[in-house]
Design a protein around this motif. Sequence first.
Motif, short mmCIF file in Angstrom:
data_model
loop_
_atom_site.label_atom_id
_atom_site.label_comp_id
_atom_site.label_asym_id
_atom_site.label_seq_id
_atom_site.Cartn_x
_atom_site.Cartn_y
_atom_site.Cartn_z
N TYR A 1 -22.03 -2.14 5.45
CA TYR A 1 -20.80 -2.13 4.66
C TYR A 1 -21.08 -1.48 3.31
O TYR A 1 -22.07 -1.81 2.63
N VAL A 2 -20.20 -0.55 2.91
CA VAL A 2 -20.38 0.20 1.67
C VAL A 2 -19.13 0.02 0.81
O VAL A 2 -18.02 0.40 1.23
N HIS A 3 -19.29 -0.59 -0.38
CA HIS A 3 -18.13 -0.89 -1.21
C HIS A 3 -17.92 0.18 -2.28
O HIS A 3 -18.83 0.51 -3.04
N MET A 4 -16.70 0.72 -2.32
CA MET A 4 -16.29 1.70 -3.31
C MET A 4 -15.27 1.02 -4.23
O MET A 4 -14.15 0.75 -3.80
N PRO A 5 -15.62 0.72 -5.47
CA PRO A 5 -14.84 -0.26 -6.24
C PRO A 5 -13.62 0.25 -6.99
O PRO A 5 -12.87 -0.57 -7.53
N TRP A 6 -13.39 1.57 -7.03
CA TRP A 6 -12.29 2.06 -7.86
C TRP A 6 -11.02 2.28 -7.04
O TRP A 6 -11.06 2.61 -5.85
N CYS A 7 -9.89 2.08 -7.70
CA CYS A 7 -8.59 2.41 -7.11
C CYS A 7 -7.71 2.98 -8.22
O CYS A 7 -8.04 2.87 -9.41
N VAL A 8 -6.58 3.59 -7.84
CA VAL A 8 -5.71 4.18 -8.85
C VAL A 8 -5.16 3.10 -9.77
O VAL A 8 -5.14 3.24 -10.99
N LYS A 9 -4.71 1.99 -9.17
CA LYS A 9 -4.30 0.83 -9.96
C LYS A 9 -4.41 -0.42 -9.10
O LYS A 9 -4.33 -0.35 -7.87
N LYS A 10 -4.58 -1.55 -9.75
CA LYS A 10 -4.76 -2.82 -9.05
C LYS A 10 -3.41 -3.33 -8.55
O LYS A 10 -2.44 -3.42 -9.31
N SER B 1 -11.89 -4.71 -6.98
CA SER B 1 -11.40 -3.36 -7.21
C SER B 1 -11.01 -3.21 -8.68
O SER B 1 -10.55 -4.17 -9.31
N HIS B 2 -11.17 -1.99 -9.19
CA HIS B 2 -10.98 -1.73 -10.62
C HIS B 2 -10.17 -0.46 -10.78
O HIS B 2 -10.52 0.59 -10.23
N GLY B 3 -9.05 -0.56 -11.52
CA GLY B 3 -8.21 0.60 -11.75
C GLY B 3 -8.96 1.70 -12.47
O GLY B 3 -9.77 1.43 -13.37
N VAL B 4 -8.70 2.93 -12.08
CA VAL B 4 -9.40 4.08 -12.66
C VAL B 4 -9.00 4.26 -14.12
O VAL B 4 -7.81 4.27 -14.47
N LEU C 1 5.12 -4.48 -4.03
CA LEU C 1 3.70 -4.75 -3.80
C LEU C 1 2.79 -3.95 -4.73
O LEU C 1 1.57 -4.10 -4.68
N GLY C 2 3.38 -3.07 -5.53
CA GLY C 2 2.57 -2.27 -6.46
C GLY C 2 1.87 -1.10 -5.81
O GLY C 2 0.95 -0.52 -6.40
N ARG C 3 2.31 -0.71 -4.61
CA ARG C 3 1.67 0.42 -3.94
C ARG C 3 2.09 1.74 -4.58
O ARG C 3 3.20 1.85 -5.10
N ILE C 4 1.20 2.73 -4.52
CA ILE C 4 1.49 4.00 -5.19
C ILE C 4 2.07 5.04 -4.24
O ILE C 4 2.38 6.16 -4.66
#
Length: 387
Positions: free
Chosen positions: A11-20, A28-31, A141-144
Amino acid sequence: MPLIAPPLSLYVHMPWCVKKCPYCDFNSHGVRGAPPYAQYVDTLLADLDADLRDFGSALQDRPIISVFFGGGTPSLFTPELIGRFLDGARSRLRFIDHCEVTLETNPGTVEHGRFDGYLAAGVNRISFGIQSFDDAKLKRLGRIHSSQEAEAAVKSAQDAGLGNINLDLMYALPEQALPGALDDVDRAVALRPTHISHYQLTLEPNTVFAAHPPPLPDDDAAWAMQEACETRLAAAGYTQYEVSAYAQPDRRCEHNLNYWRFGDYLGIGAGAHGKISDAASGEIWRRWKTRHPNAYLEAAGQPARIGGHSAVPVDELPFEYMLNALRLIHGVPLDDFAARTGVPMACIASPLEASRQKGWLENDPHCLRTTPLGQRFLNDVIGGFLA
């Protein structure tokens, strides 16, 4: 029965997203600005090297059966960077032939043509976080992304040659009624993905929704949505094999199946969790990495990257095993319990019999499987195996 090392995933975690998103409790952390994506991939490989040294003989000659890039939003990383990590991982570990490699993808972060690159990099399964095809619900839901963008992204991946695609859908959304939940399923099915994950929205601690709860359907309404959507998915050729997972024939998610069967997995990346069985010592280890991306990057494969590391106490293993295995609709071989925990069957004889008496588990001497009633009260069934 001695502990037998089970299959091994990565499992490989990529922690960034456009917004939470307001419902999300993942790491996860907003860019903000330009995240150091290339440096992060190098740190992932350093993390992998360190875990391989630390676990040593417990990993010897064990191939990787699946890889899963989760997040966050892994599709923020370019195909070149995903390929760099996969090439590095393959140089360090043996992958089985036709190893399943999944990349979680947000429809709002995919550039046209990029799917060709992910396929060339070694990704052979895409998981789209759709959640709903109702634009008003997506906004809540806050989806982009929009529903139109979601449909276009799925078709783009299919056109690129990616034939193994999962769609994540939620139900029991704020102010959702049964027709809306069924419409989401119908629109997902119309895209002909190979797999659909269909799960109920829940209010998780430390989220915006937990602090400011939206109006959600009550338990009876949510159950009615679940049953009706299950029926609709079955009619469309999707077989339920886990509480929230439905697949076309031979298209179950191998990575998640390994979790549910109490398999092992290396957890690489900020906040990633791993589980490794050491057959020689009879111990099962849990390890998790430091959560914040900056702290993880600064550690760069050093001991400070580890957020925690401990052996699972023997008296907790029955609960840990059941927490996963009982989610599978068709169950698991009963003998797997002792093989994958090292705990004798006698230790669970009493709660096993109690659950059978209540009609929660099938009375099958060879298979551990819940009844339909047991699926309805799954938390109670699992709770019976607490230490």
